[in-house]
Motif scaffolding. Structure first.
Motif, PDB file in Angstrom:
ATOM      1  N   VAL A 108     -35.027 -16.367  46.541  1.00 23.22           N
ATOM      2  CA  VAL A 108     -33.567 -17.293  46.376  1.00 23.22           C
ATOM      3  C   VAL A 108     -33.969 -18.205  45.329  1.00 23.22           C
ATOM      4  O   VAL A 108     -34.973 -18.831  45.167  1.00 23.22           O
ATOM      5  CB  VAL A 108     -33.337 -17.815  47.701  1.00 23.22           C
ATOM      6  CG1 VAL A 108     -34.247 -18.729  48.032  1.00 23.22           C
ATOM      7  CG2 VAL A 108     -31.861 -18.599  47.576  1.00 23.22           C
ATOM      8  N   SER A 109     -32.860 -18.533  44.426  1.00 23.26           N
ATOM      9  CA  SER A 109     -32.932 -19.272  43.482  1.00 23.26           C
ATOM     10  C   SER A 109     -32.429 -20.912  43.950  1.00 23.26           C
ATOM     11  O   SER A 109     -31.155 -20.831  44.376  1.00 23.26           O
ATOM     12  CB  SER A 109     -32.141 -19.269  42.258  1.00 23.26           C
ATOM     13  OG  SER A 109     -32.791 -18.118  41.640  1.00 23.26           O
ATOM     14  N   LEU A 110     -33.176 -21.831  43.703  1.00 24.99           N
ATOM     15  CA  LEU A 110     -32.855 -23.304  44.259  1.00 24.99           C
ATOM     16  C   LEU A 110     -33.076 -24.077  43.153  1.00 24.99           C
ATOM     17  O   LEU A 110     -33.497 -23.679  42.244  1.00 24.99           O
ATOM     18  CB  LEU A 110     -33.719 -23.562  45.352  1.00 24.99           C
ATOM     19  CG  LEU A 110     -33.632 -22.849  46.663  1.00 24.99           C
ATOM     20  CD1 LEU A 110     -34.793 -23.300  47.634  1.00 24.99           C
ATOM     21  CD2 LEU A 110     -32.427 -22.746  47.341  1.00 24.99           C
ATOM     22  N   PRO A 111     -32.260 -25.261  43.081  1.00 22.08           N
ATOM     23  CA  PRO A 111     -32.474 -26.115  42.058  1.00 22.08           C
ATOM     24  C   PRO A 111     -33.948 -26.491  41.725  1.00 22.08           C
ATOM     25  O   PRO A 111     -33.917 -26.621  40.630  1.00 22.08           O
ATOM     26  CB  PRO A 111     -31.797 -27.399  42.598  1.00 22.08           C
ATOM     27  CG  PRO A 111     -30.942 -26.928  43.592  1.00 22.08           C
ATOM     28  CD  PRO A 111     -31.447 -25.888  44.265  1.00 22.08           C
ATOM     29  N   VAL A 148     -37.831 -19.565  45.246  1.00 25.19           N
ATOM     30  CA  VAL A 148     -38.781 -19.304  46.368  1.00 25.19           C
ATOM     31  C   VAL A 148     -38.718 -17.812  46.990  1.00 25.19           C
ATOM     32  O   VAL A 148     -37.762 -17.306  47.035  1.00 25.19           O
ATOM     33  CB  VAL A 148     -38.038 -20.386  47.131  1.00 25.19           C
ATOM     34  CG1 VAL A 148     -38.933 -19.943  48.794  1.00 25.19           C
ATOM     35  CG2 VAL A 148     -38.066 -21.652  46.916  1.00 25.19           C
ATOM     36  N   ILE A 149     -39.835 -17.365  47.107  1.00 27.63           N
ATOM     37  CA  ILE A 149     -40.103 -16.094  47.639  1.00 27.63           C
ATOM     38  C   ILE A 149     -40.076 -16.180  49.166  1.00 27.63           C
ATOM     39  O   ILE A 149     -41.113 -16.767  49.773  1.00 27.63           O
ATOM     40  CB  ILE A 149     -41.360 -15.432  46.949  1.00 27.63           C
ATOM     41  CG1 ILE A 149     -41.217 -15.682  45.379  1.00 27.63           C
ATOM     42  CG2 ILE A 149     -41.499 -14.078  47.555  1.00 27.63           C
ATOM     43  CD1 ILE A 149     -42.804 -15.339  44.649  1.00 27.63           C
ATOM     44  N   LEU A 150     -39.376 -15.273  49.839  1.00 24.74           N
ATOM     45  CA  LEU A 150     -39.394 -15.120  51.329  1.00 24.74           C
ATOM     46  C   LEU A 150     -40.239 -14.062  51.761  1.00 24.74           C
ATOM     47  O   LEU A 150     -40.040 -12.783  51.343  1.00 24.74           O
ATOM     48  CB  LEU A 150     -37.806 -14.813  51.805  1.00 24.74           C
ATOM     49  CG  LEU A 150     -37.158 -15.866  51.484  1.00 24.74           C
ATOM     50  CD1 LEU A 150     -35.575 -15.568  52.099  1.00 24.74           C
ATOM     51  CD2 LEU A 150     -37.401 -17.522  51.646  1.00 24.74           C
ATOM     52  N   LEU A 151     -41.512 -14.284  52.370  1.00 26.83           N
ATOM     53  CA  LEU A 151     -42.479 -13.172  52.751  1.00 26.83           C
ATOM     54  C   LEU A 151     -42.052 -12.618  54.129  1.00 26.83           C
ATOM     55  O   LEU A 151     -41.556 -13.162  55.041  1.00 26.83           O
ATOM     56  CB  LEU A 151     -43.809 -14.001  53.131  1.00 26.83           C
ATOM     57  CG  LEU A 151     -44.293 -14.477  51.842  1.00 26.83           C
ATOM     58  CD1 LEU A 151     -45.531 -15.535  52.374  1.00 26.83           C
ATOM     59  CD2 LEU A 151     -44.496 -13.479  50.510  1.00 26.83           C
ATOM     60  N   ASN A 152     -42.398 -11.285  54.155  1.00 25.03           N
ATOM     61  CA  ASN A 152     -42.190 -10.555  55.358  1.00 25.03           C
ATOM     62  C   ASN A 152     -43.557 -10.421  55.951  1.00 25.03           C
ATOM     63  O   ASN A 152     -44.340  -9.776  55.617  1.00 25.03           O
ATOM     64  CB  ASN A 152     -41.816  -8.942  54.913  1.00 25.03           C
ATOM     65  CG  ASN A 152     -41.441  -8.070  56.102  1.00 25.03           C
ATOM     66  OD1 ASN A 152     -42.359  -8.169  57.164  1.00 25.03           O
ATOM     67  ND2 ASN A 152     -40.698  -7.346  56.088  1.00 25.03           N
ATOM     68  N   LEU A 153     -43.563 -11.438  57.002  1.00 35.70           N
ATOM     69  CA  LEU A 153     -44.853 -11.663  57.614  1.00 35.70           C
ATOM     70  C   LEU A 153     -45.379 -10.502  58.348  1.00 35.70           C
ATOM     71  O   LEU A 153     -46.725 -10.338  58.456  1.00 35.70           O
ATOM     72  CB  LEU A 153     -44.606 -12.754  58.599  1.00 35.70           C
ATOM     73  CG  LEU A 153     -44.088 -14.116  58.279  1.00 35.70           C
ATOM     74  CD1 LEU A 153     -43.885 -15.136  59.239  1.00 35.70           C
ATOM     75  CD2 LEU A 153     -45.267 -14.748  57.042  1.00 35.70           C
ATOM     76  N   ASP A 154     -44.656  -9.628  59.073  1.00 36.98           N
ATOM     77  CA  ASP A 154     -45.129  -8.538  59.776  1.00 36.98           C
ATOM     78  C   ASP A 154     -45.684  -7.512  58.799  1.00 36.98           C
ATOM     79  O   ASP A 154     -46.861  -6.679  58.757  1.00 36.98           O
ATOM     80  CB  ASP A 154     -43.920  -7.736  60.446  1.00 36.98           C
ATOM     81  CG  ASP A 154     -43.468  -8.667  61.454  1.00 36.98           C
ATOM     82  OD1 ASP A 154     -44.271  -9.500  62.109  1.00 36.98           O
ATOM     83  OD2 ASP A 154     -42.309  -8.517  61.704  1.00 36.98           O
ATOM     84  N   VAL A 201     -38.095 -27.404  55.339  1.00 40.30           N
ATOM     85  CA  VAL A 201     -37.363 -26.387  55.808  1.00 40.30           C
ATOM     86  C   VAL A 201     -36.046 -26.067  55.033  1.00 40.30           C
ATOM     87  O   VAL A 201     -35.304 -27.012  54.587  1.00 40.30           O
ATOM     88  CB  VAL A 201     -36.955 -26.921  57.095  1.00 40.30           C
ATOM     89  CG1 VAL A 201     -36.004 -25.855  57.912  1.00 40.30           C
ATOM     90  CG2 VAL A 201     -38.438 -27.029  58.020  1.00 40.30           C
ATOM     91  N   LEU A 202     -36.039 -24.975  54.857  1.00 41.48           N
ATOM     92  CA  LEU A 202     -34.832 -24.544  53.978  1.00 41.48           C
ATOM     93  C   LEU A 202     -33.712 -23.819  54.571  1.00 41.48           C
ATOM     94  O   LEU A 202     -33.965 -22.909  55.603  1.00 41.48           O
ATOM     95  CB  LEU A 202     -35.302 -23.597  52.801  1.00 41.48           C
ATOM     96  CG  LEU A 202     -36.335 -23.982  51.602  1.00 41.48           C
ATOM     97  CD1 LEU A 202     -36.705 -22.856  51.016  1.00 41.48           C
ATOM     98  CD2 LEU A 202     -35.892 -25.300  50.973  1.00 41.48           C
ATOM     99  N   SER A 212     -26.511 -14.399  51.692  1.00 36.08           N
ATOM    100  CA  SER A 212     -25.584 -13.905  50.552  1.00 36.08           C
ATOM    101  C   SER A 212     -26.299 -14.518  49.253  1.00 36.08           C
ATOM    102  O   SER A 212     -26.169 -14.087  47.978  1.00 36.08           O
ATOM    103  CB  SER A 212     -24.201 -14.455  50.679  1.00 36.08           C
ATOM    104  OG  SER A 212     -24.232 -15.621  50.551  1.00 36.08           O
ATOM    105  N   ASP A 213     -27.273 -15.291  49.453  1.00 35.66           N
ATOM    106  CA  ASP A 213     -28.016 -16.182  48.222  1.00 35.66           C
ATOM    107  C   ASP A 213     -29.277 -15.241  47.924  1.00 35.66           C
ATOM    108  O   ASP A 213     -29.870 -15.522  46.808  1.00 35.66           O
ATOM    109  CB  ASP A 213     -28.381 -17.470  48.624  1.00 35.66           C
ATOM    110  CG  ASP A 213     -27.032 -18.140  48.559  1.00 35.66           C
ATOM    111  OD1 ASP A 213     -26.161 -18.006  47.817  1.00 35.66           O
ATOM    112  OD2 ASP A 213     -27.212 -19.430  49.423  1.00 35.66           O
ATOM    113  N   LEU A 214     -29.514 -14.352  48.826  1.00 36.84           N
ATOM    114  CA  LEU A 214     -30.907 -13.634  48.715  1.00 36.84           C
ATOM    115  C   LEU A 214     -30.750 -12.546  47.653  1.00 36.84           C
ATOM    116  O   LEU A 214     -29.829 -11.810  47.474  1.00 36.84           O
ATOM    117  CB  LEU A 214     -31.448 -12.964  50.087  1.00 36.84           C
ATOM    118  CG  LEU A 214     -31.976 -13.591  51.124  1.00 36.84           C
ATOM    119  CD1 LEU A 214     -32.277 -12.931  52.256  1.00 36.84           C
ATOM    120  CD2 LEU A 214     -33.063 -14.576  50.617  1.00 36.84           C
TER     121      LEU A 214
END
Length: 168
Positions: A138-141, A145-151, A111-112, A117-119
């Motif tokens: 979002v860039s993480l160490p 990571v790609i955030l999906l729009n589920l709808d 879980v992230l 503001s990081d998007l």
């Protein structure tokens, strides 16, 4: 859980996302949309379905279509292993109702906590996933990571067709 955080002069939102892998890529979905995570199990196949639709399962009396995101995103021969899971997601359709959909993924990561503001917006180039299905990146160490729009990813017209085939 969506919670607002006040910052100097601006409003920021922090949300939690369930991250998962599809091959070597990391994706994430809003944790509030996750109903449950299940191990992979055989499902009832449906005739005349796209190759990424594995079938349906009965989840405590609710018929849930199962969509293999690995196939949907271009992996034509995914392996089913002990880490393969089905994430049962709540999807909103335009008429205000919600449907449950099972998404087959290679593995669930963690879980992230992501601050709005990081998007970053998705790039303008093509790829395995149309940018209309993305809420951002979002860039993480550990990497991007790609955030999906589920709808948008689970098209309402397609879902209604699957429910009709299943007799739900």
């Amino acid at each position: 859980m969506m919670q607002e955080q006040a910052t100097v002069g601006t409003q920021r939102h922090k949300g939690q996302y369930l991250s998962f892998s599809l091959g070597a890529d990391d994706y994430a979905a809003d944790i509030l949309r996750v109903q449950e995570i299940r191990g992979w199990e055989k499902v009832r196949t449906l005739p005349d379905s796209p190759d990424y639709v594995k079938g349906v399962l009965d989840l405590r009396g609710t018929i849930v279509p199962i969509i293999d995101l690995r196939v949907r995103f271009g992996n034509k021969q995914p392996e089913y292993s002990s880490t393969t899971v089905v994430i049962v997601l709540s999807i909103k359709v335009p008429d205000g109702r919600t449907h449950l959909v099972g998404a087959v993924v290679d593995a669930v990561s963690d879980v992230l906590d992501i601050d709005s503001s990081d998007l970053k917006p998705p790039p303008e180039i093509g790829g395995a996933v149309s940018k209309r299905y993305l809420d951002g990146m979002v860039s993480l160490p550990r990497g991007m990571v790609i955030l999906l729009n589920l709808d948008k990813l689970f098209d309402p017209g397609e879902l209604n067709s699957l429910y009709e085939k299943a007799g739900a």
